[in-house]
Design an enzyme around this catalytic site. Structure first.
Site, PDB file in Angstrom:
ATOM      1  CG  ASP A  88      -1.357   1.297   1.497  1.00 43.99           C
ATOM      2  OD1 ASP A  88      -2.278   1.938   0.563  1.00 43.99           O
ATOM      3  OD2 ASP A  88      -1.513   1.769   2.708  1.00 43.99           O
ATOM      4  CG  ASP A  90      -1.860   7.512   0.432  1.00 44.40           C
ATOM      5  OD1 ASP A  90      -0.973   8.498   0.227  1.00 44.40           O
ATOM      6  OD2 ASP A  90      -2.677   7.417  -0.549  1.00 44.40           O
TER       7      ASP A  90
END
Length: 299
Positions: A88, A90
């Site tokens: 991922d 953020d």
């Protein structure tokens, strides 16, 4: 005393397709790699999990089908082969800077947010999914507000401690990709600012986005490897871990603040195979439990 591990088989098999028209396995089909991995890793312990299994912050944890023990040994002493690591962005590769609470209030309003939370069984609201049912004009306004918050976040973009070193380590293996619910412009800026290149790197323009497993399955297809040979790493149990688990991949939850300190607070598909409190721990986790094989050697 033991508790039984039940593997749900709902919904029934059906055909799915990603945004680009690629076939996406049904939920039942996506369970198979996970089950095969569990049987191969520890067949004698697959049907039951001991209540003594602990969920420790800053340590590898023991959950679900993998049954790795907290002392760092794999169930049955085996090491799994890993040919891909997907991150991922953020809150995982970058320090969290977007004020999501303010974003939700700006899009839904205080009363609308309260109503949406009340209507959700978990009390959580997925803003992107929530606005999918709105009329096009209202959707456009909502996306503009979300984009404004994301642009503000880009101005304060910072690399997560340990990310550079971990990616340098994985560079030698050529096995890293990225999935984010942020926009492509944010991914492009991340690549440019920090000199890291993730291939593939899927933003929310790829539909359906996390927690649907389609993005991760697309990356596995692009790499030509099985989901059971991939690890998904992220800071969201609801998005990243669910995506990885439903795809049949290994999952690692980054929990810097300890908000996931209790496994009882997580649904079955939100429970990761591993939990760490920093990316610095991921390096040793990978070396302890896995044989990392460069994709060029997988043929």
């Amino acid at each position: 005393m033991t508790r039984w591990l039940w593997a749900p088989i709902w919904p029934p098999p059906q055909d799915f397709r990603g945004a680009n028209g690629d076939d996406v396995p049904s939920p039942c089909a996506m369970l198979l790699p996970h089950l095969r991995r569990a049987l191969a890793t520890s067949p004698s312990r697959f049907l039951s999990l001991s209540h003594s299994s602990r969920y420790h912050r800053r340590a590898v944890m023991s959950v679900a089908a993998v049954n790795f023990s907290g002392d760092g040994r794999g169930g049955g002493g085996g090491r799994a082969t890993l040919r891909g690591v997907v991150f991922d962005m953020d809150g995982t590769l970058t320090v969290p800077v977007i004020d999501f609470a303010a974003m939700y209030r700006a899009v839904l309003g205080d009363e609308g947010l309260a109503a949406a939370r009340a209507a959700s069984p978990s009390g959580n609201v997925d803003i992107l999914h929530h606005i999918e049912t709105w009329d096009p004009l209202e959707q456009q306004k909502a996306y503009e507000i979300i984009a404004q918050f994301e642009r503000q976040g880009l101005d304060r973009l910072q690399i997560m401690p340990g990310a550079t070193e971990l990616c340098e380590y994985l560079d030698s293996k050529k096995i890293r990709g990225l999935i984010t619910r942020n926009i492509k412009a944010a991914v492009d800026l991340f690549h440019q600012r920090f000199g890291m290149k993730f291939i593939p790197a899927l933003s929310r323009e790829f539909l359906p986005y996390k927690p649907d497993p389609a993005p991760l399955l697309h990356i596995c297809s692009t790499w030509g490897i099985r989901p059971s040979e991939v690890m998904m790493i992220g800071d969201s149990a609801r998005d990243d871990v669910v995506c990885g688990n439903r795809a049949g991949a290994f999952t690692c939850l980054l929990d810097e603040t300890g908000r996931y300190c209790s496994p009882e607070s997580l649904s079955d598909d939100q429970k990761p195979d591993f939990k760490v409190s920093s990316l610095i721990e991921v390096h040793s986790l990978l070396e302890t439990h896995f044989d990392l094989v460069p994709q060029s050697l997988t043929g």
